[in-house]
Scaffold this motif. Sequence first.
Motif: not given
Length: 790
Positions: A536-549
């Motif tokens: 949808r061309g949204l100005n948003a980022w989705v990043r995995a953090s499972t191994d950091q949290l």
Amino acid sequence: MGVKPVFETPYERRGVIAPGLPILPHGVERHPVPGGGSRAVRIERGDEISVVDREGLQPCELVFFAPDGRSDAGMIGAKGGAEAKGLQRALATGDASGRRVLAALAKSGFDIGRADAVRVFDGASRPGDIATFHAASDGLLIVCAPGGPMAPEAQDAPTEIALYIRRANPGEGKGAAAPPPPLADPLMDANIQPGNTHAYEVRAGQFIQILDVQGRECSDFQAFSHRALEKGLEREIDPTTTRSLMGSLYPAPGLFAKYWTLDHEPLVEIVQDTCGRHDAFNLACTARYYEDLGYPGHVNCSDNINADLARYDVRPRGGWPAINFFFNTMLDDTNAITMDDPWSRPGDFVLVRALTDLVCISSACPCDVDPANGWNPTDIQVRIYGANEDFRRSIGFRKTAEADVEETKKTGFHDCFARHTRDFTAYNGYWLPAKMHGHGAIAEYWACREKAVVMDLSPLRKYEVTGPDSETLMQLCVTRNMKKLSVGQVVYTAMCYEHGGMIDDGTVYRLGEMNFRWIGGDDASGLWLREQAEKRGLNAWVRASTDQLHNIAVQGRLSREILSEVIWTPPAQPTLEELGWFRFAVGRIGDIHGPAVVVSRTGYSGELGYEVFCHPKDAVAVFDAVWAAGAPKGMIPLGLQALDMLRIEAGLIFAKSEFSDQTNPYEAGIGFTVPLKSKEDDFIGRAAIEERKAHPQRKIVGLDVEGGVVPSSGDCLRVGKAQVGEITSAMKSPVLGKVIALARVDVTHAEIGAPIEIGQLDGQQKRLRAVVAPYPHFDPQKARVKGDYG
């Protein structure tokens, strides 16, 4: 630097698509670089080098050394001048990727302190952004995805960089995969071409790796006791004995932990398996099998095994029982054996350990007349490693069908729980305790109901959602109204596909105006968020953090009292006593100098409780502080078995039990997460959910079950001869003193008090009487969760 499509494409031929077999163009190699880690690859002059930022916002650092030890970014057509600080920090962590890079540097004699580094993706890179370089010299390339430990209140988790090398001289052939590097220095490294076998000897304690090089290829394995053979006795792996000793009534797909002889001597144990689907009940292919299909004289594994074992004076057999690694066979409803293409991908393997001196034989199956080898027999690699190697137990885990395989990991809290148990089970790619040796599931259950428990919930999937359009993305993808979510607030919600079926359930934490954290049970939910942002061309980022949290949950009536002694919060944050239901605070353990944590008043037990999130490096310190405060008050550790009992009583749903992509939130019993009236914005699946709510067909109910027999998940529900539903979860409730169940039933039989029968055996020959009961069975008003114990 620009954006290009990824190199891989799913294998496809005439409408048959196999995402599990990603195809790279001939001469192209892919080397994943883990977030916070590094990778070293040999480069030849003319090679094209591409690095891809998989999730966005991840810096990348490249260093190139010529054979004479010079480091000059110009040799890959880049502008350098930077010090390799990110790489130096990554190598100092001592992780597996760094150890391999340090070994490559030591072997070549290169000095990383004099490296001329290139940095890319320093700005607001998007998922899929790519930078490409060309090598003007042979040399060693090192790629790093720099990033340090993520603070629990931060959202800067380091993520993966994908490195692609397009070889200038890829060689001849059709691009068949080469065997991956050995796990250690092998004592034997043998390639078996299709239609061949290989017999070999293994000493007690040594490890055997059976590796499917190209993918979709079966390998029969048999092992004999060397000591018995020397006495003239043939004592090999016996499937019937193994099933009996391992407690399995029927043959079934998969692997047993150990394999035994007729004399009950254990021969091998499984250490690692990256595939997860094997045959444990068929013979190796035989001459008769091919003859009956009309292929007389077809080469077959049993005859090959006979020929290769003749030198050990093993008598020939018409068909050899074997562990059929990677063979995808199954039983249908009539117990007939059927088959399909193997699940194995290129490089999948099984690692076994010899429990005594062995004579072994392995094959590369020649079958090309059915799906056993995907209609295309290929090679098998067999490697033997020394008994001194330290291989961790692992069951391969993949986030998606096309994703790289990952080893089963230890959580940051693993060693803390290992003080209390050795009974760990693989769950969602991590080892979690099943029960505690000093207590047991019932004692753990009562400790939660009466005092307090601590449990490891680290495998929950965490994704950081940031950017100006982050609220728009979350509003679109979850059923709850994100516009009403305050900073510091948590909300439980569903996430659905367009047809209304659930992807996952989970919680959303609002860390800031444009900062959210999604915590769910499956990576599919986080990947769906990222897919929608890109689509949808949204100005948003989705990043995995499972191994950091990683996170523990402290649950039970004493949880507030325990954690109030442990958690310090600054004036701008609520104290633990002030923390409301579904709220969180950023604090520290002990005082301002302690490890950073995020504490939320949430849980999965039906009791007052909290979750404590920290970076894995701080996990032991966090656990020890909680334990020091809780143990004197009667707090004990809790495993998965007791957790399942708690959540069933409280009516808390679980993926693949109460919900799947075939059930909507109303059918899963969480219709309260869909505020159709107060949330006016559209969200994915809304139209389908509205339709299903207006015309419901199935409903989650509670059942009280007579007779003391605990039904199994999937048992049918009957009214007369008609099936009207199925059991989703069941247990014998300690606090209620009866068998209870959660079930999905047709709405015509969902009224409280309605009689129903649970079918067992074939669903008709054995019935358990039950009645529809109020749901949930325990504390339906959630008084205990709110801290009201009367």
